[in-house]
Design a protein around this motif. Structure first.
Motif, PDB file in Angstrom:
ATOM      1  N   GLN A   1       0.824  -1.204   0.000  1.00 47.95           N
ATOM      2  CA  GLN A   1       0.000   0.000   0.000  1.00 47.95           C
ATOM      3  C   GLN A   1       0.862   1.259   0.000  1.00 47.95           C
ATOM      4  N   ARG A   2       1.898   1.273   0.824  1.00 48.84           N
ATOM      5  CA  ARG A   2       2.775   2.456   0.885  1.00 48.84           C
ATOM      6  C   ARG A   2       3.469   2.694  -0.454  1.00 48.84           C
ATOM      7  N   ARG A   3       3.865   1.627  -1.140  1.00 51.82           N
ATOM      8  CA  ARG A   3       4.483   1.781  -2.461  1.00 51.82           C
ATOM      9  C   ARG A   3       3.487   2.372  -3.455  1.00 51.82           C
ATOM     10  N   VAL A   4       2.248   1.902  -3.412  1.00 54.57           N
ATOM     11  CA  VAL A   4       1.208   2.441  -4.299  1.00 54.57           C
ATOM     12  C   VAL A   4       0.980   3.913  -3.980  1.00 54.57           C
ATOM     13  N   TRP A   5       0.859   4.251  -2.694  1.00 51.76           N
ATOM     14  CA  TRP A   5       0.595   5.639  -2.306  1.00 51.76           C
ATOM     15  C   TRP A   5       1.746   6.555  -2.703  1.00 51.76           C
ATOM     16  N   GLN A   6       2.974   6.058  -2.608  1.00 48.73           N
ATOM     17  CA  GLN A   6       4.124   6.855  -3.064  1.00 48.73           C
ATOM     18  C   GLN A   6       4.050   7.091  -4.568  1.00 48.73           C
ATOM     19  N   ALA A   7       3.689   6.067  -5.320  1.00 48.23           N
ATOM     20  CA  ALA A   7       3.560   6.207  -6.774  1.00 48.23           C
ATOM     21  C   ALA A   7       2.460   7.202  -7.126  1.00 48.23           C
ATOM     22  N   ILE A   8       1.349   7.141  -6.416  1.00 46.52           N
ATOM     23  CA  ILE A   8       0.232   8.048  -6.672  1.00 46.52           C
ATOM     24  C   ILE A   8       0.649   9.498  -6.426  1.00 46.52           C
ATOM     25  N   GLN A   9       1.466   9.716  -5.418  1.00 40.41           N
ATOM     26  CA  GLN A   9       1.890  11.083  -5.094  1.00 40.41           C
ATOM     27  C   GLN A   9       2.765  11.694  -6.175  1.00 40.41           C
TER      28      GLN A   9
ATOM     29  N   GLU B   1      -1.243   0.891 -15.222  1.00 41.40           N
ATOM     30  CA  GLU B   1       0.071   1.532 -15.361  1.00 41.40           C
ATOM     31  C   GLU B   1       0.841   1.496 -14.042  1.00 41.40           C
ATOM     32  N   ILE B   2       0.155   1.794 -12.962  1.00 43.71           N
ATOM     33  CA  ILE B   2       0.820   1.767 -11.651  1.00 43.71           C
ATOM     34  C   ILE B   2       1.199   0.335 -11.292  1.00 43.71           C
ATOM     35  N   ALA B   3       0.314  -0.607 -11.603  1.00 46.62           N
ATOM     36  CA  ALA B   3       0.616  -2.020 -11.329  1.00 46.62           C
ATOM     37  C   ALA B   3       1.867  -2.458 -12.087  1.00 46.62           C
ATOM     38  N   THR B   4       1.973  -2.086 -13.337  1.00 45.09           N
ATOM     39  CA  THR B   4       3.160  -2.443 -14.128  1.00 45.09           C
ATOM     40  C   THR B   4       4.409  -1.822 -13.520  1.00 45.09           C
ATOM     41  N   GLN B   5       4.319  -0.556 -13.155  1.00 49.16           N
ATOM     42  CA  GLN B   5       5.448   0.155 -12.549  1.00 49.16           C
ATOM     43  C   GLN B   5       5.925  -0.526 -11.266  1.00 49.16           C
TER      44      GLN B   5
ATOM     45  N   PRO C   1      -3.441  -4.768 -11.160  1.00 48.33           N
ATOM     46  CA  PRO C   1      -4.347  -3.625 -11.088  1.00 48.33           C
ATOM     47  C   PRO C   1      -5.332  -3.681  -9.911  1.00 48.33           C
ATOM     48  N   ARG C   2      -5.860  -4.876  -9.615  1.00 46.50           N
ATOM     49  CA  ARG C   2      -6.800  -4.973  -8.488  1.00 46.50           C
ATOM     50  C   ARG C   2      -6.121  -4.672  -7.152  1.00 46.50           C
ATOM     51  N   ALA C   3      -4.878  -5.083  -7.018  1.00 46.61           N
ATOM     52  CA  ALA C   3      -4.133  -4.790  -5.786  1.00 46.61           C
ATOM     53  C   ALA C   3      -3.890  -3.291  -5.660  1.00 46.61           C
ATOM     54  N   VAL C   4      -3.632  -2.632  -6.778  1.00 48.99           N
ATOM     55  CA  VAL C   4      -3.478  -1.175  -6.772  1.00 48.99           C
ATOM     56  C   VAL C   4      -4.811  -0.534  -6.372  1.00 48.99           C
ATOM     57  N   GLY C   5      -5.907  -1.041  -6.932  1.00 53.14           N
ATOM     58  CA  GLY C   5      -7.234  -0.527  -6.582  1.00 53.14           C
ATOM     59  C   GLY C   5      -7.555  -0.702  -5.107  1.00 53.14           C
ATOM     60  N   ARG C   6      -7.191  -1.844  -4.554  1.00 56.28           N
ATOM     61  CA  ARG C   6      -7.431  -2.072  -3.118  1.00 56.28           C
ATOM     62  C   ARG C   6      -6.602  -1.100  -2.272  1.00 56.28           C
ATOM     63  N   ALA C   7      -5.365  -0.842  -2.700  1.00 57.47           N
ATOM     64  CA  ALA C   7      -4.522   0.119  -1.974  1.00 57.47           C
ATOM     65  C   ALA C   7      -5.125   1.522  -2.057  1.00 57.47           C
TER      66      ALA C   7
ATOM     67  N   ASN D   1      -6.583   4.107   1.173  1.00 54.57           N
ATOM     68  CA  ASN D   1      -5.934   5.396   1.408  1.00 54.57           C
ATOM     69  C   ASN D   1      -6.735   6.210   2.430  1.00 54.57           C
ATOM     70  N   ARG D   2      -6.111   6.558   3.541  1.00 56.97           N
ATOM     71  CA  ARG D   2      -6.793   7.306   4.608  1.00 56.97           C
ATOM     72  C   ARG D   2      -6.543   8.809   4.518  1.00 56.97           C
ATOM     73  N   ILE D   3      -5.721   9.230   3.532  1.00 57.73           N
ATOM     74  CA  ILE D   3      -5.418  10.655   3.418  1.00 57.73           C
ATOM     75  C   ILE D   3      -5.670  11.109   1.976  1.00 57.73           C
ATOM     76  N   PRO D   4      -6.948  11.011   1.523  1.00 58.58           N
ATOM     77  CA  PRO D   4      -7.248  11.398   0.145  1.00 58.58           C
ATOM     78  C   PRO D   4      -6.979  12.890  -0.080  1.00 58.58           C
ATOM     79  N   ILE D   5      -6.931  13.252  -1.310  1.00 55.09           N
ATOM     80  CA  ILE D   5      -6.564  14.569  -1.831  1.00 55.09           C
ATOM     81  C   ILE D   5      -5.062  14.761  -1.695  1.00 55.09           C
ATOM     82  N   ILE D   6      -4.515  14.622  -0.497  1.00 56.82           N
ATOM     83  CA  ILE D   6      -3.077  14.781  -0.305  1.00 56.82           C
ATOM     84  C   ILE D   6      -2.335  13.594  -0.920  1.00 56.82           C
ATOM     85  N   ILE D   7      -2.841  12.396  -0.716  1.00 59.38           N
ATOM     86  CA  ILE D   7      -2.413  11.228  -1.499  1.00 59.38           C
ATOM     87  C   ILE D   7      -3.529  11.074  -2.534  1.00 59.38           C
ATOM     88  N   PRO D   8      -3.316  11.617  -3.739  1.00 58.14           N
ATOM     89  CA  PRO D   8      -4.413  11.837  -4.693  1.00 58.14           C
ATOM     90  C   PRO D   8      -4.870  10.592  -5.457  1.00 58.14           C
TER      91      PRO D   8
END
Length: 167
Positions: free
Chosen positions: A86-94, A106-110, A115-121, A125-132
């Motif tokens: 989850q933290r890796r996904v959130w870092q990528a999203i930022q 795309e994030i899953a490939t990176q 993709p479903r695991a990225v979606g679950r992460a 996310n407990r800090i939306p907008i800031i982790i967009p």
């Protein structure tokens, strides 16, 4: 003699340090010690609450700056829990800039994930907008889900945020 078992009751009432009115929801701000831990989307008819601490005031100031200027860059102390994935996904999203999107695939490939695991992460996310996580969309260009929902008000919030950023 009572046959009732000992049942521990936990207090499920959340303590918000601020509730900031936004065009799409009231943003419930939760802070623990010196860390922002949660931003929750509350109903638009929720009564706003003035910031109860310096950090809550700063979180509200930065969220207000984002609502005025979508390219605003947050600079806050975040307490990010979650699994390593989850933290890796959130870092990528930022790293997705305002006005841009990336797909779950795309994030899953990176991240060498799925993709479903990225979606679950994203849903965790407990800090939306800031982790967009609203900037993550379906591979075909559709919205995908948001806040663990595939329809209803969560998707309206996602649409608003994306329109605000002109993505």
């Amino acid at each position: 003699m009572s046959r009732l078992k000992n049942i521990q009751v936990t207090d499920s009432i959340k303590v918000y340090q601020a509730k900031l009115a936004a065009p799409f929801a009231v943003l419930g701000i939760i802070i623990e010690e010196d860390w922002l831990t949660d931003i929750e989307y509350l109903s638009v008819d929720t009564q706003p609450l003035a910031p109860q601490s310096y950090l809550a005031k700063e979180v509200c100031r930065q969220l207000q700056a984002y609502l005025t200027e979508p390219s605003f860059r947050f600079d806050l102390s975040l307490h990010i829990g979650g699994t390593a994935h989850q933290r890796r996904v959130w870092q990528a999203i930022q790293t997705i800039p305002s006005g841009k999107t990336s797909s779950y695939a795309e994030i899953a490939t990176q991240l060498h994930s799925a993709p479903r695991a990225v979606g679950r992460a994203c849903g965790a996310n407990r800090i939306p907008i800031i982790i967009p996580c609203h900037r993550v969309i379906a591979k075909n260009g559709g919205l995908g889900g948001f806040m663990n929902a595939s329809d209803g008000n969560p998707l309206e919030i996602k649409r608003w945020l994306l329109r605000h950023e002109s993505a």
